[in-house]
Design a protein around this motif. Sequence first.
Motif, PDB file in Angstrom:
ATOM      1  N   TRP A 123       1.297   2.197 -10.374  1.00  0.00           N
ATOM      2  CA  TRP A 123      -0.598   2.292 -10.067  1.00  0.00           C
ATOM      3  C   TRP A 123      -1.407   2.185  -8.982  1.00  0.00           C
ATOM      4  O   TRP A 123      -0.085   1.999  -8.222  1.00  0.00           O
ATOM      5  N   PRO A 124      -2.104   2.343  -8.690  1.00  0.00           N
ATOM      6  CA  PRO A 124      -3.933   1.957  -9.787  1.00  0.00           C
ATOM      7  C   PRO A 124      -3.478   3.327 -10.558  1.00  0.00           C
ATOM      8  O   PRO A 124      -2.837   4.210  -9.559  1.00  0.00           O
ATOM      9  N   CYS A 125      -4.201   3.312 -11.740  1.00  0.00           N
ATOM     10  CA  CYS A 125      -3.589   4.497 -12.684  1.00  0.00           C
ATOM     11  C   CYS A 125      -4.984   3.800 -13.694  1.00  0.00           C
ATOM     12  O   CYS A 125      -4.689   3.521 -14.674  1.00  0.00           O
TER      13      CYS A 125
ATOM     14  N   GLN B  23      -2.850   2.097  11.681  1.00  0.00           N
ATOM     15  CA  GLN B  23      -1.688   2.682  10.673  1.00  0.00           C
ATOM     16  C   GLN B  23      -1.144   2.335   9.232  1.00  0.00           C
ATOM     17  O   GLN B  23      -0.365   1.513   9.424  1.00  0.00           O
ATOM     18  N   ILE B  24      -2.373   2.309   7.877  1.00  0.00           N
ATOM     19  CA  ILE B  24      -2.553   1.985   7.245  1.00  0.00           C
ATOM     20  C   ILE B  24      -3.790   2.773   5.940  1.00  0.00           C
ATOM     21  O   ILE B  24      -4.224   3.421   6.984  1.00  0.00           O
ATOM     22  N   GLY B  25      -3.061   3.006   4.852  1.00  0.00           N
ATOM     23  CA  GLY B  25      -4.093   4.581   4.302  1.00  0.00           C
ATOM     24  C   GLY B  25      -4.360   5.314   4.428  1.00  0.00           C
ATOM     25  O   GLY B  25      -5.157   5.532   4.184  1.00  0.00           O
ATOM     26  N   LYS B  26      -2.705   6.019   5.350  1.00  0.00           N
ATOM     27  CA  LYS B  26      -1.953   6.879   4.967  1.00  0.00           C
ATOM     28  C   LYS B  26      -0.788   7.306   4.909  1.00  0.00           C
ATOM     29  O   LYS B  26      -0.468   6.617   5.181  1.00  0.00           O
ATOM     30  N   PRO B  27      -0.002   8.855   4.473  1.00  0.00           N
ATOM     31  CA  PRO B  27       1.053   8.846   4.410  1.00  0.00           C
ATOM     32  C   PRO B  27       1.893   8.651   6.109  1.00  0.00           C
ATOM     33  O   PRO B  27       1.496   8.788   7.362  1.00  0.00           O
ATOM     34  N   GLY B  28       3.109   7.491   5.499  1.00  0.00           N
ATOM     35  CA  GLY B  28       3.897   7.434   6.683  1.00  0.00           C
ATOM     36  C   GLY B  28       3.701   6.597   7.441  1.00  0.00           C
ATOM     37  O   GLY B  28       4.113   6.289   8.190  1.00  0.00           O
ATOM     38  N   ALA B  29       2.934   4.996   7.291  1.00  0.00           N
ATOM     39  CA  ALA B  29       2.324   3.984   7.535  1.00  0.00           C
ATOM     40  C   ALA B  29       1.657   3.163   6.503  1.00  0.00           C
ATOM     41  O   ALA B  29       1.816   3.557   5.252  1.00  0.00           O
ATOM     42  N   GLY B  30       2.182   1.653   7.088  1.00  0.00           N
ATOM     43  CA  GLY B  30       2.048   0.620   6.091  1.00  0.00           C
ATOM     44  C   GLY B  30       2.603   0.089   6.360  1.00  0.00           C
ATOM     45  O   GLY B  30       3.724   0.047   6.628  1.00  0.00           O
ATOM     46  N   PRO B  31       1.639  -1.603   5.806  1.00  0.00           N
ATOM     47  CA  PRO B  31       2.700  -2.558   5.952  1.00  0.00           C
ATOM     48  C   PRO B  31       4.018  -2.969   4.291  1.00  0.00           C
ATOM     49  O   PRO B  31       3.390  -2.694   3.916  1.00  0.00           O
TER      50      PRO B  31
ATOM     51  N   ARG C 222      -0.369   5.596  -3.033  1.00  0.00           N
ATOM     52  CA  ARG C 222      -0.831   5.201  -1.890  1.00  0.00           C
ATOM     53  C   ARG C 222      -1.956   5.161  -2.192  1.00  0.00           C
ATOM     54  O   ARG C 222      -3.055   4.596  -2.597  1.00  0.00           O
ATOM     55  N   ARG C 223      -2.406   3.317  -1.573  1.00  0.00           N
ATOM     56  CA  ARG C 223      -3.313   3.071  -1.632  1.00  0.00           C
ATOM     57  C   ARG C 223      -4.047   2.824  -0.428  1.00  0.00           C
ATOM     58  O   ARG C 223      -3.717   3.232   0.877  1.00  0.00           O
ATOM     59  N   TYR C 224      -5.994   2.601  -0.231  1.00  0.00           N
ATOM     60  CA  TYR C 224      -6.462   2.171   0.924  1.00  0.00           C
ATOM     61  C   TYR C 224      -6.791   3.576   1.491  1.00  0.00           C
ATOM     62  O   TYR C 224      -6.728   3.395   2.617  1.00  0.00           O
ATOM     63  N   GLN C 225      -6.454   4.754   0.642  1.00  0.00           N
ATOM     64  CA  GLN C 225      -6.763   6.216   1.197  1.00  0.00           C
ATOM     65  C   GLN C 225      -7.986   6.451   1.709  1.00  0.00           C
ATOM     66  O   GLN C 225      -8.073   6.760   3.032  1.00  0.00           O
ATOM     67  N   ASP C 226      -8.856   5.430   1.650  1.00  0.00           N
ATOM     68  CA  ASP C 226     -10.155   6.312   1.386  1.00  0.00           C
ATOM     69  C   ASP C 226     -10.668   5.148   2.924  1.00  0.00           C
ATOM     70  O   ASP C 226     -11.780   4.416   2.357  1.00  0.00           O
ATOM     71  N   ARG C 227      -9.297   4.042   2.822  1.00  0.00           N
ATOM     72  CA  ARG C 227      -9.769   2.894   4.032  1.00  0.00           C
ATOM     73  C   ARG C 227     -11.042   1.999   3.439  1.00  0.00           C
ATOM     74  O   ARG C 227     -11.608   1.288   4.331  1.00  0.00           O
ATOM     75  N   ARG C 228     -11.505   1.711   2.488  1.00  0.00           N
ATOM     76  CA  ARG C 228     -11.979   0.704   1.980  1.00  0.00           C
ATOM     77  C   ARG C 228     -10.842  -0.281   0.544  1.00  0.00           C
ATOM     78  O   ARG C 228      -9.547   0.078   0.526  1.00  0.00           O
TER      79      ARG C 228
ATOM     80  N   PRO D 191       1.211  -1.037  -0.318  1.00  0.00           N
ATOM     81  CA  PRO D 191       0.424   0.194  -0.402  1.00  0.00           C
ATOM     82  C   PRO D 191       0.724   1.621  -0.066  1.00  0.00           C
ATOM     83  O   PRO D 191      -0.044   2.851  -0.457  1.00  0.00           O
ATOM     84  N   CYS D 192       2.314   1.262   0.036  1.00  0.00           N
ATOM     85  CA  CYS D 192       2.899   1.832   0.424  1.00  0.00           C
ATOM     86  C   CYS D 192       3.580   2.683  -0.694  1.00  0.00           C
ATOM     87  O   CYS D 192       3.875   1.635  -1.991  1.00  0.00           O
ATOM     88  N   CYS D 193       4.331   3.529  -0.514  1.00  0.00           N
ATOM     89  CA  CYS D 193       5.313   4.199  -1.358  1.00  0.00           C
ATOM     90  C   CYS D 193       6.726   4.842  -0.141  1.00  0.00           C
ATOM     91  O   CYS D 193       6.748   5.072   0.558  1.00  0.00           O
TER      92      CYS D 193
END
Length: 728
Positions: free
Chosen positions: A540-542, A325-333, A552-558, A160-162
Motif C-alpha cells: 500500500w498505497p494501492c 532525505q525523504i521521498g526518493k529511493p535510498g532515503a527516509g526515516p 515508496r511514499r511521498y515521491q512527489d514531496r507532498r 515512507p521507505c521499503c
Amino acid sequence: MNRPELPIIGETICPYCGVGCRLQLEGYPGEIVCTRGVADAPANQGRLCAKGALVHETLDTSDRLTAPLIRSDRREPFQRVSWDSALGFVAERLRAIRAAYGPDAIAFYGSGQLDSETTYLVGKLFKGSLRTNNTDSNSRLCMAAAVAGYRQSLGSDGPPCCYDDIDECDVAFIIGSNMAEAHPVLWDRLQQSRQRRGVPYSIVADPRRTATARQADLFLPVAPGGDIALMNALGRLMIESGWVDDRFVTAYTRGFDQYLYFLLSQNLDELVSVAGISRDQLHEAARRLGTAHGWLSFYCMGLNQSTVGVWKNNSLINLHLLTGQIGKPGAGPFSLTGQPNAMGGRETGLLSHQLPGYRLVEDGQHREEVERHWRLPPGSIRNKPGLTAVEMFRALERGQLRALWIAGTNPLVSLPDLHQVRRAMNKASLIVVQDAYHPTETTELAHVLLPAAQFTEKEWTSTSSERLVSYSPQLRSAPGDALPDWQIIARFAQRAGFAGFDYRSAAEVWDEFRELTTGRPCDMTGITAARLRRERHVYWPCPSLEHPGEKRRYQDRRFPTPDGRAIFLPRDHREPREKPDHEFPFVLTTGRLYSHWHTLTRTRHCAKLVRREPGPFVEIHPSDARSLEVDDGDLVQISSRRGTIRLPVRLSEAVPTGTVFLPFHWGDRFSADNAVNYLTISATGRVAKQPELKFCAVDVERVADNLDEAPEVDSVIPLTIGSFHESP
Ligand SMILES: Nc1nc2c(c(=O)[nH]1)N[C@H]1C(S)=C(S)[C@@H](COP(=O)(O)OP(=O)(O)OC[C@H]3O[C@@H](n4cnc5c(=O)[nH]c(N)nc54)[C@H](O)[C@@H]3O)O[C@H]1N2
Ligand SMILES: Nc1nc2c(c(=O)[nH]1)N[C@H]1C(S)=C(S)[C@@H](COP(=O)(O)OP(=O)(O)OC[C@H]3O[C@@H](n4cnc5c(=O)[nH]c(N)nc54)[C@H](O)[C@@H]3O)O[C@H]1N2
Ligand code: SF4
Ligand SMILES: [Mo]
C-alpha cells in the motif's frame, strides 16, 4: 548434506518479527519437518533467521490450548466447556458489568501479533457495538511513539521507505535498534549490499556495543536517553557546515526558521556532553549524513520506549528534512516494526485513539464515516480516546475497569511494574484470555480461556514494516476446538446479540475493512481479498485494482499535512523520568536476544534456541563488577523502587559502566517473581503514552557470602520493596 525431497505443504508469513519473511513449510500437515525461506519473497529473498527456521517446532506442543476453559473463581481449576457455553458465559458477565458500571468498565488488550481481520473486528465490536474505546495493544509498549512521531512530522503514520532502499542508500543510520538480533534478515540484506556495492556506510547509535554496533563503520555510544541531544548536535553541525538541502527545505517543509533558531540557541558543548559522544565522532557522523547521496535511518525501541519517544522520532525526522532525505529511493526515516502485524493493527485502528484507515476517534467526520460503514446510528462511536495499555491496568487496580479481554499478548511478563499488573489482574471481576498456549503467566490468572488457532492453522492477512500486505493461507487444521481469532470475536459478537458479524469467510472481513481505507493515506482499495489470494502480497498505497502498489511514499514531496509540507519540530532534550541517585545508582536498560521471542511461549520449545540462551542474566561491565566484588556467574540482587530480583552476572564490555542490561524474555513460569519487568517503571510519555522500558534506576548488590554456591534461580525467594507512585 542433501536432505531427501520433502513434500511442500505451503507458504506462510513468519509469525515472529515485522520483517515479514515468507516461509515455505515442508513435510506433512500433521508433521512439519522443515522450514525454508521463499526465494522470490520481496522481504527475505530466500533468507531466514534461526527463529524462523525452527518455527515448525513450536506448533504441535503439549501446551497448546485446545478447548475453551472456564472457572467462576480463580482458586478453582478450569472446566472444559463448549464454545457456546464459554462465549455465553463471557457475554452474560460483560452484559452485567456494563449494566452496573457502564461501557467503560470493560476493555480489550490485544497485540501486534493478531491478524488484520481480527483487529478490525475487535474495533467494530468494542468501539462500535459495545460503545467503549477501551481497545489497546502491546503496540503501545512498542510502536506508539513512532505512530505519533510520523503523524506530527509528516502528517500520517506509516514508513515512507521499503527494504529495497537498502540497495539504494549510501549511508545507513541505525539508532536505537539492534537489527542484527531483532531484525536479522534485514541486517543480512544490509551486510550483503555492502559487500556487493561497498556501501552503505553504517553508523550505529546505541548505549551498548551490540552485535549490530560491533559490525558498524562508526559506533556512537550514545548515553542512555541522550538521543535528542545527539540528533540536535548533528543538526547543528550539518547547518554549520552548510550541508542543508535549501531547495528541499524551502519547497517542501515548514518550520525551518524556528528549528534553525532553536538549534543555534543550544549550547553545542552541552549537547555533546548529554549525548555522551566525542565531538570528532559527532562531526564524522554529521559529515557522512550531510554529504550522503541517500541516507536511510532504521530505528526501533531505543527511540520509542521512552517518555520522550515521540520527540526522539521528531528529532530524527528533522535531520531527514534538513538534508532532503525523504521521498526518493535510498532515503527516509524507517521505523522498524517489531511484530508481524503491528502495522496492520495501526491500519485497522486497534489503539485506543484510532479508527480503521488511520482515522481518529476524536474526529467527527471520521466517526461518521465509520458509523455509516458499520451501519450504526450516528453518535454510536464515542469521541474520546479510551484507556491505553498502562492506563488499563491502573484502572483495573482502582476498580474503574472491571473486565479485561486479553488476546495475543502476555502482559504478566511484558508490561512494566509487574507487581502492579498482578495486583490489578487479581482485582478484576472478569479476565478473558485468548491464546494459543496454556499455561502462560497470564492464562494462569484468567477466568476464561479461549483457544486460538495460530498461523498455518488459519488464513490471515498482515502488513510488514515496509507496508507489504501479505496473505497467508490455512495449511493444516487447528488442534482440538481452537478457532481463528477473528472467528472467536465474530462468534462472540453474535452470541452477545450484535448485528453485523455474520461473516462467511476471512475474505469478507478483509474486504469490509479494505473499503474503509479508500481515499485514506493507507489506501488499500486495490488490495481486494481475491487479489491477495492470487498475488500473495501487494504494497500500500494501492488505490485501484489496476495499481501495482507503491513501494515508496511521498515521491512527489507532498505530505498529508494541511498545507502539504513536512514539519520541522524543534525538540529539546528531556531527562528520563527516573534518574539514578545514591539509592539506585545504576541505569537499567532492557531488550532482546537473537534466540528468543518475547515471553518464550514459542521459542522455549526449540532446543537449539534454548541451548544458545538457556536462562536470564544481567549484563554488567567488568569494572562495575570489580567494584561490586562480583564475578561472571555470581548471583546478584537487582532492586528498583518497584521490586527486587536475583540473577547471575554476565560480564560484558558491551554495556557502558553505570548501566546494566537485562533481556526481558524470562517470566514467572521460569522463576517466580523474578522477571525484569518487576523492576521497570510504568512512567509514560504525554502523547504516545508509551512506557519507558529502556530506562529506570536500580541498585545492584552482591548476594550474601554465605550463599557460597549460587542457588538455582528457581529457588530464589524475591523481596518486594514497596510500590512506586508515578509523578504527575
Ligand atoms: N530475536 C528477537 N527479535 C525480535 C523480537 C524478539 O523478541 N526477539 N521482538 C520484536 C519486537 S516486538 C520488537 S519491538 C523489535 C525490537 O527491536 P530492537 O528495538 O532492535 O530491540 P531491543 O533489544 O528492544 O532494543 C534495541 C536497542 O536499543 C538500545 N537502547 C536502549 N536505550 C537506548 C537509548 O536511550 N538510545 C538508543 N539510541 N538506544 C537505546 C538497546 O541497547 C538495544 O540494543 O524486535 C523484534 N524482533
Ligand atoms: N522490559 C521490557 N519489556 C518489554 C519490552 C522491552 O523491550 N523491555 N518490549 C515490549 C514490546 S516492544 C513488546 S511488542 C511486548 C511483547 O510482549 P508480549 O506481547 O506479551 O509477548 P509475546 O510472548 O509475544 O505474547 C504473545 C502471546 O500471544 C500468544 N499467541 C501466539 N499466537 C497466537 C495467535 O495466533 N492468537 C492468539 N490469540 N494468541 C497467540 C502467545 O502464546 C503469547 O502468549 O513486550 C514489551 N515489553
Ligand atoms: S527475520 Fe523476522 S520474519 Fe524473518 S525469519 Fe527471522 S523472525 Fe521471522
Ligand atoms: Mo514490539
